[in-house]
Design a protein around this motif. Structure first.
Motif, PDB file in Angstrom:
ATOM      1  N   ALA A 175      29.924  43.655  29.017  1.00 32.28           N
ATOM      2  CA  ALA A 175      30.336  44.537  30.109  1.00 32.28           C
ATOM      3  C   ALA A 175      31.804  44.323  30.494  1.00 32.28           C
ATOM      4  CB  ALA A 175      29.444  44.310  31.330  1.00 32.28           C
ATOM      5  N   ILE A 176      32.470  45.418  30.832  1.00 34.68           N
ATOM      6  CA  ILE A 176      33.844  45.385  31.344  1.00 34.68           C
ATOM      7  C   ILE A 176      33.781  45.113  32.846  1.00 34.68           C
ATOM      8  CG2 ILE A 176      35.968  46.712  31.652  1.00 34.68           C
ATOM      9  CD1 ILE A 176      34.922  48.467  29.272  1.00 34.68           C
ATOM     10  N   VAL A 177      34.479  44.073  33.297  1.00 35.34           N
ATOM     11  CA  VAL A 177      34.410  43.697  34.714  1.00 35.34           C
ATOM     12  C   VAL A 177      35.683  44.050  35.482  1.00 35.34           C
ATOM     13  CG1 VAL A 177      32.705  41.888  34.336  1.00 35.34           C
ATOM     14  CG2 VAL A 177      35.144  41.323  34.186  1.00 35.34           C
ATOM     15  N   ALA A 178      36.781  44.362  34.780  1.00 33.73           N
ATOM     16  CA  ALA A 178      38.020  44.763  35.469  1.00 33.73           C
ATOM     17  C   ALA A 178      38.935  45.468  34.482  1.00 33.73           C
ATOM     18  CB  ALA A 178      38.732  43.556  36.081  1.00 33.73           C
ATOM     19  N   THR A 195      34.232  36.761  29.656  1.00 35.22           N
ATOM     20  CA  THR A 195      34.862  35.578  29.054  1.00 35.22           C
ATOM     21  C   THR A 195      35.966  35.951  28.062  1.00 35.22           C
ATOM     22  OG1 THR A 195      33.170  35.492  27.315  1.00 35.22           O
ATOM     23  CG2 THR A 195      32.784  34.152  29.295  1.00 35.22           C
ATOM     24  N   HIS A 196      36.435  37.187  28.074  1.00 41.25           N
ATOM     25  CA  HIS A 196      37.512  37.628  27.184  1.00 41.25           C
ATOM     26  C   HIS A 196      38.453  38.561  27.941  1.00 41.25           C
ATOM     27  CE1 HIS A 196      34.867  36.129  24.023  1.00 41.25           C
ATOM     28  NE2 HIS A 196      35.846  36.285  23.149  1.00 41.25           N
ATOM     29  N   ILE A 197      39.713  38.580  27.509  1.00 40.09           N
ATOM     30  CA  ILE A 197      40.711  39.490  28.060  1.00 40.09           C
ATOM     31  C   ILE A 197      41.460  40.128  26.895  1.00 40.09           C
ATOM     32  CG2 ILE A 197      42.815  39.710  29.458  1.00 40.09           C
ATOM     33  CD1 ILE A 197      41.811  37.264  31.061  1.00 40.09           C
ATOM     34  N   TYR A 198      41.592  41.456  26.925  1.00 37.36           N
ATOM     35  CA  TYR A 198      42.310  42.187  25.886  1.00 37.36           C
ATOM     36  C   TYR A 198      43.531  42.874  26.485  1.00 37.36           C
ATOM     37  CZ  TYR A 198      38.064  41.591  23.089  1.00 37.36           C
ATOM     38  OH  TYR A 198      36.992  41.059  22.409  1.00 37.36           O
ATOM     39  N   VAL A 199      44.676  42.730  25.816  1.00 38.44           N
ATOM     40  CA  VAL A 199      45.915  43.372  26.249  1.00 38.44           C
ATOM     41  C   VAL A 199      46.262  44.464  25.235  1.00 38.44           C
ATOM     42  CG1 VAL A 199      48.350  43.061  26.838  1.00 38.44           C
ATOM     43  CG2 VAL A 199      46.705  41.218  27.305  1.00 38.44           C
ATOM     44  N   TYR A 200      46.419  45.701  25.728  1.00 37.22           N
ATOM     45  CA  TYR A 200      46.708  46.853  24.870  1.00 37.22           C
ATOM     46  C   TYR A 200      48.094  47.419  25.152  1.00 37.22           C
ATOM     47  CZ  TYR A 200      41.736  47.330  23.605  1.00 37.22           C
ATOM     48  OH  TYR A 200      40.472  47.126  23.126  1.00 37.22           O
ATOM     49  N   ALA A 213      40.664  34.640  24.413  1.00 43.02           N
ATOM     50  CA  ALA A 213      39.243  34.374  24.238  1.00 43.02           C
ATOM     51  C   ALA A 213      38.837  33.099  24.960  1.00 43.02           C
ATOM     52  CB  ALA A 213      38.913  34.260  22.751  1.00 43.02           C
ATOM     53  N   GLY A 214      37.551  33.033  25.306  1.00 40.58           N
ATOM     54  CA  GLY A 214      37.019  31.822  25.913  1.00 40.58           C
ATOM     55  C   GLY A 214      37.531  31.530  27.306  1.00 40.58           C
ATOM     56  N   THR A 215      37.805  32.567  28.089  1.00 40.57           N
ATOM     57  CA  THR A 215      38.231  32.349  29.471  1.00 40.57           C
ATOM     58  C   THR A 215      37.035  31.911  30.317  1.00 40.57           C
ATOM     59  OG1 THR A 215      37.856  34.666  30.035  1.00 40.57           O
ATOM     60  CG2 THR A 215      40.062  34.069  29.279  1.00 40.57           C
ATOM     61  N   PRO A 216      37.269  31.220  31.451  1.00 37.54           N
ATOM     62  CA  PRO A 216      36.155  30.847  32.339  1.00 37.54           C
ATOM     63  C   PRO A 216      35.370  32.083  32.771  1.00 37.54           C
ATOM     64  CG  PRO A 216      38.159  29.696  32.979  1.00 37.54           C
ATOM     65  CD  PRO A 216      38.571  30.696  31.947  1.00 37.54           C
ATOM     66  N   LYS A 217      34.067  31.945  32.926  1.00 41.08           N
ATOM     67  CA  LYS A 217      33.230  33.079  33.296  1.00 41.08           C
ATOM     68  C   LYS A 217      33.747  33.743  34.567  1.00 41.08           C
ATOM     69  CE  LYS A 217      28.875  31.823  31.079  1.00 41.08           C
ATOM     70  NZ  LYS A 217      27.418  31.587  31.285  1.00 41.08           N
ATOM     71  N   PHE A 237      50.183  38.425  34.877  1.00 39.37           N
ATOM     72  CA  PHE A 237      48.762  38.683  35.047  1.00 39.37           C
ATOM     73  C   PHE A 237      48.093  37.383  35.467  1.00 39.37           C
ATOM     74  CE2 PHE A 237      44.434  38.860  33.136  1.00 39.37           C
ATOM     75  CZ  PHE A 237      43.929  39.918  33.898  1.00 39.37           C
ATOM     76  N   ALA A 238      47.326  37.420  36.561  1.00 44.69           N
ATOM     77  CA  ALA A 238      46.676  36.229  37.102  1.00 44.69           C
ATOM     78  C   ALA A 238      45.168  36.353  36.969  1.00 44.69           C
ATOM     79  CB  ALA A 238      47.064  36.037  38.572  1.00 44.69           C
ATOM     80  N   PHE A 239      44.518  35.258  36.557  1.00 44.06           N
ATOM     81  CA  PHE A 239      43.060  35.234  36.454  1.00 44.06           C
ATOM     82  C   PHE A 239      42.580  33.799  36.637  1.00 44.06           C
ATOM     83  CE2 PHE A 239      44.822  34.672  32.245  1.00 44.06           C
ATOM     84  CZ  PHE A 239      44.026  33.714  31.641  1.00 44.06           C
ATOM     85  N   PRO A 240      41.306  33.595  36.975  1.00 41.67           N
ATOM     86  CA  PRO A 240      40.809  32.242  37.247  1.00 41.67           C
ATOM     87  C   PRO A 240      40.935  31.319  36.026  1.00 41.67           C
ATOM     88  CG  PRO A 240      39.267  33.873  38.075  1.00 41.67           C
ATOM     89  CD  PRO A 240      40.264  34.612  37.237  1.00 41.67           C
ATOM     90  N   GLY A 241      41.286  30.063  36.323  1.00 48.07           N
ATOM     91  CA  GLY A 241      41.405  29.078  35.255  1.00 48.07           C
ATOM     92  C   GLY A 241      40.238  28.130  35.186  1.00 48.07           C
ATOM     93  N   SER A 242      39.286  28.275  36.108  1.00 53.86           N
ATOM     94  CA  SER A 242      38.138  27.379  36.157  1.00 53.86           C
ATOM     95  C   SER A 242      37.015  28.039  36.939  1.00 53.86           C
ATOM     96  CB  SER A 242      38.523  26.048  36.806  1.00 53.86           C
ATOM     97  OG  SER A 242      37.397  25.239  37.046  1.00 53.86           O
TER      98      SER A 242
END
Length: 247
Positions: free
Chosen positions: A99-102, A116-121, A133-137, A158-163
């Motif tokens: 599922a896409i969450v954001a 648990t993944h982020i894609y940059v286009y 890949a493999g980002t914190p849930k 771009f900011a996202f959780p690290g833990s």
């Protein structure tokens, strides 16, 4: 960011890049509004959940990014569609394994966040530039993107959780496709994030605001509610009034 409660009719709410419009995703479709004067410019809703939108991101009046609500077989949360809402014409469709969450964007980049993944286009050619890949849930899609234009070194941060257990903030540059830094913001997990339009400051949850490039703490707000959910705010006001923090 996705709204946590699935019982509410509104599932997402986001300003467009220049804060002149708002896209609202609901369990029954989407609505697009002009801000000044506040006017409904387009909508696609139904009595069923067939056209539900867990995420609706407005590029402009003629382009909308749509992610299904997952409450109907034709409304998958794993499918991202870019289409022309005036003619209800699909331009491109991207399918993912989870599922896409954001979804975040600038005028040159599209960032798709999975749990648990982020894609940059590249938003013009719609090609994948990088995968984190493999980002914190991150089931709530907690993230922020500095969408301001210009040549500043912090534009495109771009900011996202690290833990999942501590309030760490990962900063990544979607323009250079390189990691920037890891900020130790809180002892408890992050609840929400917001970046100033130029990317020079990041506000985390309700406790601290930090300068994103070097990570120095600029203020500390205590004695506020433990539970917060920051849906959306016009980023131009964060840039114009850097001493204001919206809670």
């Amino acid at each position: 960011m996705r709204v946590a409660s699935s019982t509410h009719n509104i599932l997402s709410l986001q300003f467009n890049l220049d804060n002149t419009g708002i896209a609202i995703g609901t369990r029954h479709g989407y609505r697009m509004f002009q801000c000044d004067p506040f006017t409904l410019v387009n909508e696609h809703v139904s009595d069923t959940c067939e056209h539900g939108a867990s995420l609706a991101v407005m590029l402009n009046r003629t382009l909308l990014i749509h992610v299904g609500s997952g409450e109907h077989v034709r409304s998958s949360q794993r499918c991202l569609r870019i289409f022309n809402p005036e003619h209800n014409k699909e331009i491109i469709r991207l399918n993912f394994t989870t599922a896409i969450v954001a979804v975040k964007l600038t005028r040159t980049r599209l960032v798709v966040v999975l749990e648990t993944h982020i894609y940059v286009y590249n938003i013009h050619r719609m090609e994948v530039l990088h995968e984190i890949a493999g980002t914190p849930k991150n089931p709530l899609g907690i993230c922020a993107l500095a969408a301001g234009e210009g040549d500043g070194s912090t534009a495109g941060f771009f900011a996202f959780p690290g833990s999942v257990s501590a309030g760490e903030v990962n900063l990544y540059d979607v323009n250079s496709l390189k990691p920037v830094t890891l900020i130790q913001a809180h002892q408890s997990p992050l609840r929400c994030l917001a970046l100033s339009n130029d990317g020079s400051k990041v506000a985390t949850a309700s406790i601290k605001a930090r300068q994103s490039k070097k990570g120095q703490c600029q203020c500390c707000l205590k004695r506020v509610r433990d539970t917060m959910l920051c849906l959306c705010c016009p980023k131009r006001h964060l840039a114009a009034r850097p001493t204001w923090v919206l809670l």
